[in-house]
Design an enzyme around this catalytic site. Structure first.
Site, PDB file in Angstrom:
ATOM      1  N   TYR A  51       0.853  -1.191   0.000  1.00  0.00           N
ATOM      2  CA  TYR A  51       0.000   0.000   0.000  1.00  0.00           C
ATOM      3  C   TYR A  51       0.885   1.235   0.000  1.00  0.00           C
ATOM      4  O   TYR A  51       1.788   1.352   0.830  1.00  0.00           O
ATOM      5  CB  TYR A  51      -0.901   0.037   1.242  1.00  0.00           C
ATOM      6  N   GLU A  53      -0.472   4.739  -0.675  1.00  0.00           N
ATOM      7  CA  GLU A  53      -1.304   5.921  -0.960  1.00  0.00           C
ATOM      8  C   GLU A  53      -0.490   7.190  -0.708  1.00  0.00           C
ATOM      9  O   GLU A  53       0.270   7.280   0.258  1.00  0.00           O
ATOM     10  CB  GLU A  53      -2.545   5.906  -0.070  1.00  0.00           C
ATOM     11  N   ASP A 197      -5.914  14.156 -24.772  1.00  0.00           N
ATOM     12  CA  ASP A 197      -5.845  12.732 -24.417  1.00  0.00           C
ATOM     13  C   ASP A 197      -5.085  12.040 -25.553  1.00  0.00           C
ATOM     14  O   ASP A 197      -5.627  11.821 -26.633  1.00  0.00           O
ATOM     15  CB  ASP A 197      -7.270  12.186 -24.288  1.00  0.00           C
ATOM     16  N   THR A 223      -2.834   6.535 -21.898  1.00  0.00           N
ATOM     17  CA  THR A 223      -2.674   5.186 -21.371  1.00  0.00           C
ATOM     18  C   THR A 223      -1.219   4.799 -21.622  1.00  0.00           C
ATOM     19  O   THR A 223      -0.501   5.476 -22.372  1.00  0.00           O
ATOM     20  CB  THR A 223      -3.588   4.168 -22.077  1.00  0.00           C
ATOM     21  N   LYS A 226      -0.862   1.184 -25.142  1.00  0.00           N
ATOM     22  CA  LYS A 226      -1.211   1.140 -26.577  1.00  0.00           C
ATOM     23  C   LYS A 226       0.096   1.246 -27.373  1.00  0.00           C
ATOM     24  O   LYS A 226       0.941   0.369 -27.273  1.00  0.00           O
ATOM     25  CB  LYS A 226      -2.224   2.229 -26.902  1.00  0.00           C
ATOM     26  N   ARG A 232      -0.840  -2.296 -18.837  1.00  0.00           N
ATOM     27  CA  ARG A 232      -2.138  -1.631 -18.877  1.00  0.00           C
ATOM     28  C   ARG A 232      -2.197  -0.588 -17.766  1.00  0.00           C
ATOM     29  O   ARG A 232      -2.003  -0.898 -16.592  1.00  0.00           O
ATOM     30  CB  ARG A 232      -3.224  -2.688 -18.671  1.00  0.00           C
TER      31      ARG A 232
END
Ligand code: DSN
Length: 432
Positions: A51, A53, A197, A223, A226, A232
């Site tokens: 974790y 955060e 984007d 992203t 691609k 991903r």
């Protein structure tokens, strides 16, 4: 994979069959690619247990000192790759990255102007079935029916009429480059935030083969899986970080730089714990993209797409806008009397994977469509060149022009197998 095979043979078998499917078929989905073994290996690590955060050096959990290094490495490589002032590599996907942009810059009900989904845009750019169209007042520009291209004068007219708070640029099915400088001029004329984007062409932009949005946009999202050929995931970037010129401060009223607003929007705004194993894999992929072979790969992606588009045109298929500047093209099947849904299913039987796609001014529903979208990033990674892509168009044409012949599809499927055998992808020890 021995432990997995023994402990969970059902899931093991599913993974093996998916590896076979990727190995033995022709992957033409424009938004997919094949990552390296190094990227796969980074994802399959105990970093998933952590974790973390918050941001490196400013976490809400102890024990983050090692994963901090992985995230900083990813950040530094991404900044170098795109010449960015600031990045955030935590968004789990492109949609999550986009969500953070809205949260940082817009209030519910604010006006957005973006490219229509039916003209190549994206769900998160204001579609009525997505949070972006549900929470915000979305308006759209499109492409011209005769050229298949965006007319910047019409974008300007629309922006003046709509007076959006945010102007978005980016597409999932547009085969031409964008004039980001003019988009910025229009945004300035109407006092709008410019968001680009670049999820689809990010790899081509990193290789300097297409126009670069970073000098022009207030914020850029992408992203990483691609054309960029990473795991991903998503990412946010700012080319020139400035005080937010649009007045909004985050809940505490303190952050003022655009990057600060975005950081707060990513966490605590949108995501919980970042996926540290995926961030590590992003670092690996960005490292690969900084190597000299990456530019050569991206050049071949475009060269292959252009060879493919020409071959489709020669066989009488409608290619929207007549060709491509990037890694994809949109094929209009109406001249062949086929829908996108039918073509996707027929090609699937021959182990050729495409997706049905609306074409501009489509009269079919999104579930049927009049077109298919095809792209070259994945097969270029396998080593396909223009000759192989022309052969692929021939195989597609044989399937679609003999739609009643199961035998024709079977013959093509065998040829596909032979072709893929010549360009090996993953062996079954890939996750050993
Ligand atoms: N689903 C992606 C694509 O295929 O283009 C966009 O998010």
């Amino acid at each position: 994979m021995d432990d997995l095979r023994t402990q969970d043979p059902d899931l093991y078998s599913i993974i093996q069959r998916e590896i076979d499917r990727q190995n033995d078929g022709l992957e033409l989905i424009a938004s997919e690619n094949f990552v390296s073994k190094a990227v796969l290996q980074a994802m399959g690590t105990p970093l998933t247990n952590k974790y973390a955060e918050g941001r490196p050096g400013k976490r809400y959990y102890g024990g983050c000192e090692v994963v901090d290094e992985a995230e900083v490495l990813a950040q530094e490589r991404a900044k170098k790759l795109f010449d960015a002032d600031w990045v955030n590599v935590q968004p789990h996907s492109g949609a999550t990255a986009n969500h953070a942009i809205y949260l940082s810059m817009m209030e519910p009900g604010d006006r957005l102007l973006g490219l229509d989904l039916a003209h190549g845009g994206h769900l998160t750019h204001g579609s009525p079935v997505n949070f972006s169209g549900i929470l915000y007042d979305a308006h759209f520009y499109g492409v011209e029916q005769d050229t298949g291209r965006i007319d910047m004068d019409k974008v300007r007219d629309k922006a003046k009429a709509v007076q959006p708070k945010m102007l978005s640029v980016g597409a999932s099915a547009y085969s031409r480059d964008f004039d980001f400088a003019t988009f910025r001029a229009i945004a300035d004329e109407v006092g709008a935030i410019l968001w680009v984007d670049m999820a689809h062409p990010a790899g081509l932009i990193a290789a300097d083969l297409l126009n670069d949005p970073l000098p022009h946009a207030h914020v850029v999202s992408t992203t990483t899986h691609k054309t960029l050929r990473g795991p991903r995931g998503g990412m946010l970037l700012v080319g020139n970080d400035t005080e937010n010129p649009f007045g909004k401060t985050w809940k505490s009223g303190k952050p003022k730089m655009i990057s600060e607003l975005l950081d707060s929007a990513v966490f605590p705004g949108v995501i919980g714990g970042p996926l540290m194993h995926v961030i590590a894999a992003k670092a690996v992929a960005f490292g690969e993209a900084l190597e000299s072979g990456f530019v050569d790969y991206q050049q071949r992606v475009i060269e292959n797409a252009q060879a493919m588009a020409e071959a489709f045109v020669e066989r009488g298929y409608g290619v929207i806008s007549g060709g491509t500047d990037n890694h994809l093209m949109l094929i209009d099947l109406r001249s062949k009397g086929l829908t996108g849904k039918e073509a996707e299913a027929l090609l699937g039987e021959a182990d050729i994977t495409v997706n049905k796609n609306m074409v501009p001014y489509d009269t079919e529903s999104p579930f049927v469509t009049s077109g298919i979208r095809v792209g070259t990033p994945a097969l270029t990674t396998r080593g396909f060149g223009p000759d192989e892509f022309r052969h692929v168009v021939d195989l597609i044409d044989r399937v679609l022009s003999k739609r009643d012949s199961e035998g024709a599809r079977e013959l093509v499927r065998r040829e596909v197998f032979v072709l893929t055998e010549q360009f090996p992808l993953y062996d079954h020890s890939v996750l050993a």
